[in-house]
Design an enzyme around this catalytic site. Structure first.
Site, PDB file in Angstrom:
ATOM      1  CD1 TRP A  93      -2.514   1.796   0.509  1.00  0.00           C
ATOM      2  CD2 TRP A  93      -1.900   1.926   2.667  1.00  0.00           C
ATOM      3  NE1 TRP A  93      -3.162   2.864   1.069  1.00  0.00           N
ATOM      4  CE2 TRP A  93      -2.803   2.968   2.390  1.00  0.00           C
ATOM      5  CE3 TRP A  93      -1.380   1.810   3.951  1.00  0.00           C
ATOM      6  CZ2 TRP A  93      -3.202   3.890   3.352  1.00  0.00           C
ATOM      7  CZ3 TRP A  93      -1.778   2.714   4.913  1.00  0.00           C
ATOM      8  CH2 TRP A  93      -2.669   3.739   4.614  1.00  0.00           C
ATOM      9  CG  ASP A 144      -2.204  -2.426   7.411  1.00  0.00           C
ATOM     10  OD1 ASP A 144      -3.328  -2.301   7.949  1.00  0.00           O
ATOM     11  OD2 ASP A 144      -1.797  -1.664   6.506  1.00  0.00           O
ATOM     12  CE  LYS A 156      -9.935  -0.231   3.883  1.00  0.00           C
ATOM     13  NZ  LYS A 156      -8.959   0.866   4.090  1.00  0.00           N
TER      14      LYS A 156
END
Ligand code: PLA
Length: 410
Positions: free
Chosen positions: A138, A219, A255
């Site tokens: 990311w 993460d 999300k």
């Protein structure tokens, strides 16, 4: 006296480049074409390509309004009911490490803020350690560690030849890193590749990390979004915890509960003993206080209400499955459209084997530019498209654009 216009004190401040991900949304907004499609940021859209608030979130908010909340400051560590709910969700409520009080959990500013806080902690208490991050990863991971002045290096992850995981390269690089490094791992639905290690590969990774006395740092930004199951998507983290390792985990509800703008998430540190967890937590609080003082309450209450109420929890899981299901449908339709339209014999099956919100198309920078400049399809320049921003109606158009970019631009 008026100041001359050319006498700004900011002459030395150059214009920053647009953000590689969030900057895409800005460019998308400025495009006036009817054809435009935003596949940049990983944000869920309905089949009508509209953002949506989950029904269960609306329900929780209604309850909160009825109860009448105040706007008092939260403690530095956040909302207690949220911190309990979030650790339970991550590790499983009956996990011994929770019962033993070995988890330091701090509500923080979503995934990004939680990562940033952990980075500050690493910088302060492990000044000689470096963080290993996957190549690719990311885009914001590098910024986070750079700004926290934590050195990092990359480990091999994606193999363009197989369009799969370079597991041997990954293991070799983690093994070769200085003992006691932090290894940043995506808990599930690796961003941007959509490729995760298998359960056997996770075991092997845990072996190497344990052997090298590295610190695993997960993460977890997509729990529930990879498989549709919250427990299954947390299995990587739980495997490391079960081995008795100390582990960092950053969590995000952007999300899976669609709470992007509420900035709700947490940093969890699983420690070897309760007394260690207390000390670690006290220092995380000390770092948070001068950065942002204490976190916002609204998202924390939503999560605590939804996770803490069996009916709402069930409704959430259903809605999450629906979101994950819609993404799987467009993934399939995109694959079908590509195979039907592309006569070159190229194997597009990697699209089906990738999981989560994204597809890593393999398009290079000029090809990605072509997608935007010619086709008005907005995506990140690493070739990633967010399938959460795609609907069935646009799959064929997207397939045409990908085929054109892939074959006619190099
Ligand atoms: N970690 C990973 C792996 C992510 O993909 C993201 C978000 C985050 C953390 C942080 O999200 P949060 O701060 O909202 O909790 N990645 C997005 C958005 C969806 C972004 O870039 O900020 C993406 O498009 O990659």
């Amino acid at each position: 006296m008026a100041l001359a216009v050319d006498a700004s004190r900011f002459e030395g401040v150059p214009m920053a480049p647009p953000d590689p991900i969030l900057g895409v949304s800005e460019a998308f907004k400025a495009d006036t074409s009817d054809l435009k499609l935003n596949l940049g940021v990983g944000a869920y859209r309905t089949e009508e390509l509209q953002p949506a608030v989950l029904n269960v979130v609306k329900k929780a908010e209604k309850l909160m309004l009825e109860k009448g909340e105040n706007k008092e400051y939260l403690p530095i560590e956040g909302f207690a009911a949220f911190n309990k709910a979030t650790a339970d969700l991550l590790l499983g409520a009956d996990n011994p490490v929770i019962k033993q009080g070995r988890v330091a959990t701090l509500q923080s500013l979503s995934g990004t803020g939680s990562l940033r806080l952990a980075a500050a902690f690493i910088q302060r208490y492990f000044p000689d350690a470096k963080v290993l991050i996957s190549s690719p990863t990311w885009g914001n991971h590098k910024n986070i560690f750079n700004d926290a002045r934590v050195p990092w290096s990359e480990y091999r992850y994606y193999d363009p030849k197989t369009v799969g995981l370079d597991f041997e390269g990954m293991i070799a690089d983690i093994q070769a890193a200085p003992e006691g490094s932090f290894v940043l791992l995506h808990g599930c639905a690796h961003n941007p590749t959509g490729i995760d290690p298998t359960p056997e590969q996770w075991e092997k990774l845990a072996d190497v990390i344990e052997e090298k006395k590295h610190m695993p740092f997960f993460d977890v930004a997509y729990q529930g979004f990879a498989s549709g199951s919250l427990d299954e998507d947390a299995s990587s983290v739980r495997l490391f915890v079960k081995r008795g390792l100390e582990v960092f985990v950053a969590q995000s509800y952007s999300k899976n509960l669609g709470l992007y703008a509420e900035r709700i998430g947490a940093i969890n540190v699983i420690c070897s003993a309760p007394e260690v967890a207390d000390r670690v937590k006290s220092q995380l609080k000390r770092l948070a206080r001068p950065m942002y003082s204490n976190p916002p309450i609204h998202g924390a209450k939503i999560v605590a209400n939804v996770v803490g109420d069996p009916t709402m929890f069930g409704e959430w899981k259903e809605e999450m499955e629906q979101m994950a299901g819609r993404i799987k449908n467009v993934r399939q339709k995109l694959y079908d459209s590509l195979t039907e339209k592309d006569q070159s014999g190229k194997d597009w099956s990697f699209i089906l084997s990738q999981i989560g919100m994204f597809s890593f198309t393999g398009l290079n920078r000029p090809q990605s530019d072509n997608m935007t400049d010619k086709w008005h399809i907005y995506m990140t320049k690493d070739g990633r498209i967010s399938l959460a921003g795609l609907n069935l109606a646009k799959c064929e158009y997207l397939a045409d654009a990908i085929i054109d970019s892939f074959h006619n631009v190099n």
